[in-house]
Design a protein around this motif. Structure first.
Motif, mmCIF file in Angstrom:
data_model
loop_
_atom_site.group_PDB
_atom_site.id
_atom_site.type_symbol
_atom_site.label_atom_id
_atom_site.label_comp_id
_atom_site.label_asym_id
_atom_site.label_seq_id
_atom_site.Cartn_x
_atom_site.Cartn_y
_atom_site.Cartn_z
ATOM 1 N N VAL A 270 0.536 -0.606 -0.164
ATOM 2 C CA VAL A 270 -0.174 -0.051 0.232
ATOM 3 C C VAL A 270 1.052 0.444 -0.389
ATOM 4 C CG1 VAL A 270 -1.524 1.585 1.326
ATOM 5 C CG2 VAL A 270 -1.928 -1.057 1.549
ATOM 6 N N ALA A 271 0.617 2.220 -1.113
ATOM 7 C CA ALA A 271 1.754 3.223 -1.433
ATOM 8 C C ALA A 271 -0.024 4.472 -0.857
ATOM 9 C CB ALA A 271 2.456 3.310 -2.629
ATOM 10 N N ILE A 272 1.425 5.488 0.193
ATOM 11 C CA ILE A 272 0.335 6.387 0.205
ATOM 12 C C ILE A 272 1.394 7.826 -0.404
ATOM 13 C CG2 ILE A 272 -0.565 8.141 2.227
ATOM 14 C CD1 ILE A 272 -0.084 4.886 3.591
ATOM 15 N N VAL A 273 0.337 8.624 -1.193
ATOM 16 C CA VAL A 273 1.326 9.371 -1.715
ATOM 17 C C VAL A 273 0.334 11.030 -2.109
ATOM 18 C CG1 VAL A 273 2.729 10.189 -3.870
ATOM 19 C CG2 VAL A 273 2.153 8.083 -4.022
ATOM 20 N N THR A 274 1.142 11.385 -1.124
ATOM 21 C CA THR A 274 0.310 13.109 -1.075
ATOM 22 C C THR A 274 1.052 14.064 -0.974
ATOM 23 O OG1 THR A 274 -0.182 12.963 1.768
ATOM 24 C CG2 THR A 274 -2.036 11.807 0.800
ATOM 25 N N GLU A 275 2.114 13.858 -0.404
ATOM 26 C CA GLU A 275 3.301 14.673 0.352
ATOM 27 C C GLU A 275 3.776 15.364 -1.574
ATOM 28 O OE1 GLU A 275 4.469 16.461 2.465
ATOM 29 O OE2 GLU A 275 5.057 15.158 3.961
ATOM 30 N N ARG A 276 3.573 16.120 -1.815
ATOM 31 C CA ARG A 276 4.031 16.426 -3.101
ATOM 32 C C ARG A 276 5.267 16.150 -3.868
ATOM 33 N NH1 ARG A 276 -1.205 20.351 -5.694
ATOM 34 N NH2 ARG A 276 -2.538 18.827 -5.339
ATOM 35 N N GLU A 277 5.671 17.342 -2.352
ATOM 36 C CA GLU A 277 7.235 17.549 -2.546
ATOM 37 C C GLU A 277 8.355 16.567 -2.697
ATOM 38 O OE1 GLU A 277 9.483 19.552 1.705
ATOM 39 O OE2 GLU A 277 7.219 20.555 0.721
ATOM 40 N N VAL A 278 7.728 15.343 -2.321
ATOM 41 C CA VAL A 278 8.901 13.940 -2.487
ATOM 42 C C VAL A 278 8.215 13.001 -3.607
ATOM 43 C CG1 VAL A 278 9.517 14.003 -0.176
ATOM 44 C CG2 VAL A 278 7.612 13.583 -0.472
ATOM 45 N N ALA A 279 6.813 13.799 -4.041
ATOM 46 C CA ALA A 279 5.822 12.150 -4.642
ATOM 47 C C ALA A 279 6.649 11.872 -6.142
ATOM 48 C CB ALA A 279 4.772 13.371 -5.262
ATOM 49 N N ASP A 280 7.579 12.798 -6.135
ATOM 50 C CA ASP A 280 8.400 11.810 -7.873
ATOM 51 C C ASP A 280 9.560 10.743 -6.648
ATOM 52 O OD1 ASP A 280 9.483 13.925 -6.448
ATOM 53 O OD2 ASP A 280 11.334 14.116 -7.904
ATOM 54 N N LYS A 281 9.532 11.202 -5.374
ATOM 55 C CA LYS A 281 10.906 10.055 -5.301
ATOM 56 C C LYS A 281 9.576 8.607 -4.781
ATOM 57 C CE LYS A 281 13.926 12.971 -4.585
ATOM 58 N NZ LYS A 281 14.840 13.280 -5.355
ATOM 59 N N THR A 282 8.963 9.227 -3.870
ATOM 60 C CA THR A 282 7.849 7.800 -3.743
ATOM 61 C C THR A 282 7.550 6.903 -4.877
ATOM 62 O OG1 THR A 282 7.134 9.408 -2.146
ATOM 63 C CG2 THR A 282 5.878 6.962 -2.540
ATOM 64 N N VAL A 283 6.996 7.416 -6.547
ATOM 65 C CA VAL A 283 6.769 7.141 -7.314
ATOM 66 C C VAL A 283 7.649 5.970 -7.216
ATOM 67 C CG1 VAL A 283 6.250 7.431 -9.765
ATOM 68 C CG2 VAL A 283 4.976 8.635 -8.062
ATOM 69 N N SER A 284 8.585 6.329 -7.696
ATOM 70 C CA SER A 284 10.244 5.841 -8.074
ATOM 71 C C SER A 284 10.499 4.099 -6.941
ATOM 72 C CB SER A 284 11.589 6.431 -8.049
ATOM 73 O OG SER A 284 12.284 7.480 -7.285
ATOM 74 N N ASN A 285 9.666 4.427 -5.808
ATOM 75 C CA ASN A 285 10.019 3.613 -5.151
ATOM 76 C C ASN A 285 8.545 2.276 -5.704
ATOM 77 O OD1 ASN A 285 11.057 5.510 -2.465
ATOM 78 N ND2 ASN A 285 12.386 4.370 -3.664
ATOM 79 N N ILE A 286 7.845 3.016 -5.877
ATOM 80 C CA ILE A 286 5.999 2.139 -6.209
ATOM 81 C C ILE A 286 7.010 1.797 -7.800
ATOM 82 C CG2 ILE A 286 4.596 2.763 -7.270
ATOM 83 C CD1 ILE A 286 3.772 4.632 -5.640
ATOM 84 N N LEU A 287 8.161 1.690 -8.299
ATOM 85 C CA LEU A 287 7.896 1.394 -9.686
ATOM 86 C C LEU A 287 9.126 0.010 -9.224
ATOM 87 C CD1 LEU A 287 8.138 4.631 -11.852
ATOM 88 C CD2 LEU A 287 7.071 3.081 -12.217
ATOM 89 N N GLU A 288 9.685 0.752 -8.382
ATOM 90 C CA GLU A 288 10.729 -0.462 -7.638
ATOM 91 C C GLU A 288 9.786 -1.326 -7.452
ATOM 92 O OE1 GLU A 288 14.395 2.746 -6.324
ATOM 93 O OE2 GLU A 288 13.235 1.773 -5.105
ATOM 94 N N VAL A 289 8.744 -1.625 -6.526
ATOM 95 C CA VAL A 289 8.098 -2.675 -5.931
ATOM 96 C C VAL A 289 7.648 -2.961 -7.301
ATOM 97 C CG1 VAL A 289 9.024 -1.766 -3.090
ATOM 98 C CG2 VAL A 289 5.825 -1.117 -5.079
ATOM 99 N N LYS A 290 7.212 -2.438 -8.131
ATOM 100 C CA LYS A 290 6.134 -3.163 -9.220
ATOM 101 C C LYS A 290 7.179 -3.746 -10.057
ATOM 102 C CE LYS A 290 3.078 -2.481 -11.516
ATOM 103 N NZ LYS A 290 1.992 -4.352 -10.563
ATOM 104 N N ALA A 291 8.575 -3.527 -9.962
ATOM 105 C CA ALA A 291 9.241 -4.262 -10.942
ATOM 106 C C ALA A 291 9.746 -5.665 -10.676
ATOM 107 C CB ALA A 291 10.861 -3.483 -10.669
ATOM 108 N N ARG A 292 9.281 -5.925 -9.561
ATOM 109 C CA ARG A 292 9.678 -7.102 -9.116
ATOM 110 C C ARG A 292 8.300 -7.741 -8.092
ATOM 111 N NH1 ARG A 292 13.234 -3.413 -8.199
ATOM 112 N NH2 ARG A 292 15.231 -3.995 -8.191
ATOM 113 N N GLY A 293 7.440 -7.532 -9.215
ATOM 114 C CA GLY A 293 6.211 -8.066 -8.943
ATOM 115 C C GLY A 293 5.271 -7.746 -8.032
ATOM 116 N N ALA A 294 5.073 -6.680 -6.961
ATOM 117 C CA ALA A 294 4.509 -5.934 -6.366
ATOM 118 C C ALA A 294 2.674 -5.954 -6.748
ATOM 119 C CB ALA A 294 4.852 -4.717 -5.185
#
Ligand code: F6R
Length: 360
Positions: A270-294
């Motif tokens: 479950v990824a939470i993204v409301t902090e705009r300042e760091v949204a792109d950082k969290t988005v790259s973490n989402i991509l990382e977990v997706k790449a591993r099948g999450a």
């Protein structure tokens, strides 16, 4: 009693927008927070050089949100500790510090012990509680009530979001006396009840089926950064206590430092993204977990592109990231609620837990 709802927890989730209105009523005047309506005076606020928050469970998670808001808005340093740790940690307190105890019941033994310890050392104590006349309220120098009304379900929902509102008012009041008033934010707070209703209206669509899917899993990770990390901690506690799924919250940037090894095909995140300042950082973490099948459940700001690879998107209208936590809390609560319902649990009375922990 339950007003037509299947459980008290659902009733208490649904009544949040109205309860927020009650909590804010009279506490804001002409785009300013009225200090005396949260139990303080401008003189007291000016004297505070440091803040120590103590609390347990959900109230501790509200404290973490409070820390971020107070530090960002008023630039007053804040520590937050779990009460059961703080009381035995030989803490250093001085006269410029204000100790804040946050407690829905006002009777939690560890939180009360911290409060008493602070008073013995002559430190100013302030409590944020839902229970008028509770021990915590009676034994503090100043009190702000969350005014959420009685909370019956063991899992805290409306008490949590109103604790966040009071902490936001405190942050804004401190900001006022420290020469950083934010009339824009104060004004926006008054729109929260309306936005809360908007979130609830939207959530009816889909969240139940998303929860049914989650109910079939075993281990869930909650990730976020900043305020979203504090929300992730509350989200994982909520799902643990009523659905009995194993859940863990991580600061999204910490994943790489070990936990990423646990992500495999189908691992729920479950990824939470409301902090705009760091949204792109969290988005790259989402991509990382997706790449591993999450498989990703995303509780995200409307503003985040819908093209992101999120399997179950729950969009929330976040107009102001600093006021996002109470709005983003709603889907986290509903996800936990419907997951527990899907697993056939006694949602209001989870096993092994009591509403008020009056023994150590
Ligand atoms: C979780 C929950 C508990 C309480 C904790 C503190 O949903 O209800 O974690 O938040 O026991 O209780 P209070 O706020 O009464 O001190």
């Amino acid at each position: 009693e339950r007003g037509g709802y299947a459980h008290f927890m659902l009733k208490e989730i649904m009544e949040q927008p109205d309860v927020w209105g009650d909590c804010l009523l009279g506490r804001i005047h002409e785009d300013q927070v009225v200090p005396k309506e949260i139990g303080l005076t401008p003189e007291l606020l000016t004297r505070v050089k440091r803040i120590q928050i103590v609390a347990a469970g959900t109230a501790y998670h509200a404290g973490l949100i409070g820390k971020s808001l107070i530090e960002r808005l008023a630039r007053v340093p804040v520590n937050v500790d779990v009460a059961s740790e703080f009381r035995y940690a030989h803490p250093i307190l001085d006269k410029d510090t204000m100790v804040i105890a946050i407690s829905q019941s006002g009777e939690t033994a560890d939180t009360l012990a911290c409060l008493r310890m602070a008073r013995e050392q002559g430190v100013f104590t302030y409590s944020i509680t839902n229970t008028v006349g509770s021990t915590v309220a009676r034994e503090s120098d100043a009190v702000a009530y969350t005014l959420a009304g009685p909370e019956i379900a063991v899992a805290s929902t409306k008490a949590y979001t109103t604790q966040i509102l009071v902490l936001t008012l405190l942050a804004l009041a401190l900001a006022q006396v420290h020469g950083n008033p934010r009339p824009d934010l104060v004004r926006r707070m008054l729109q929260l009840p309306l936005l809360g209703h908007k979130v609830l209206d939207r959530m009816n669509q889909g969240i139940e089926s998303m929860a049914q899917r989650l109910a079939k899993t075993h281990d869930v990770f909650y990730i976020g950064r900043g305020l979203d990390y504090a929300l992730a901690m509350e989200g994982q506690l909520k799902i643990k206590e009523i659905s009995y799924l194993h859940a863990e919250a991580y600061a999204a940037g910490e994943l790489k430092h070990g936990t990423l090894a646990l992500i495999e095909e189908g691992t729920p995140v479950v990824a939470i993204v409301t902090e705009r300042e760091v949204a792109d950082k969290t988005v790259s973490n989402i991509l990382e977990v997706k790449a591993r099948g999450a498989e990703v459940w995303g509780i995200v700001d409307d503003w985040l592109p819908s093209t992101l690879p999120i399997d179950h998107r729950i969009a929330v209208p976040i107009e102001e990231p600093l006021l996002a936590p109470v709005l983003a809390a709603i889907p986290l609560q509903l996800l936990a609620y419907y997951t527990a319902v899907a697993r056939g649990h006694d949602v209001d009375q989870p096993r092994n837990l009591a509403k008020s922990v009056t023994v150590e």
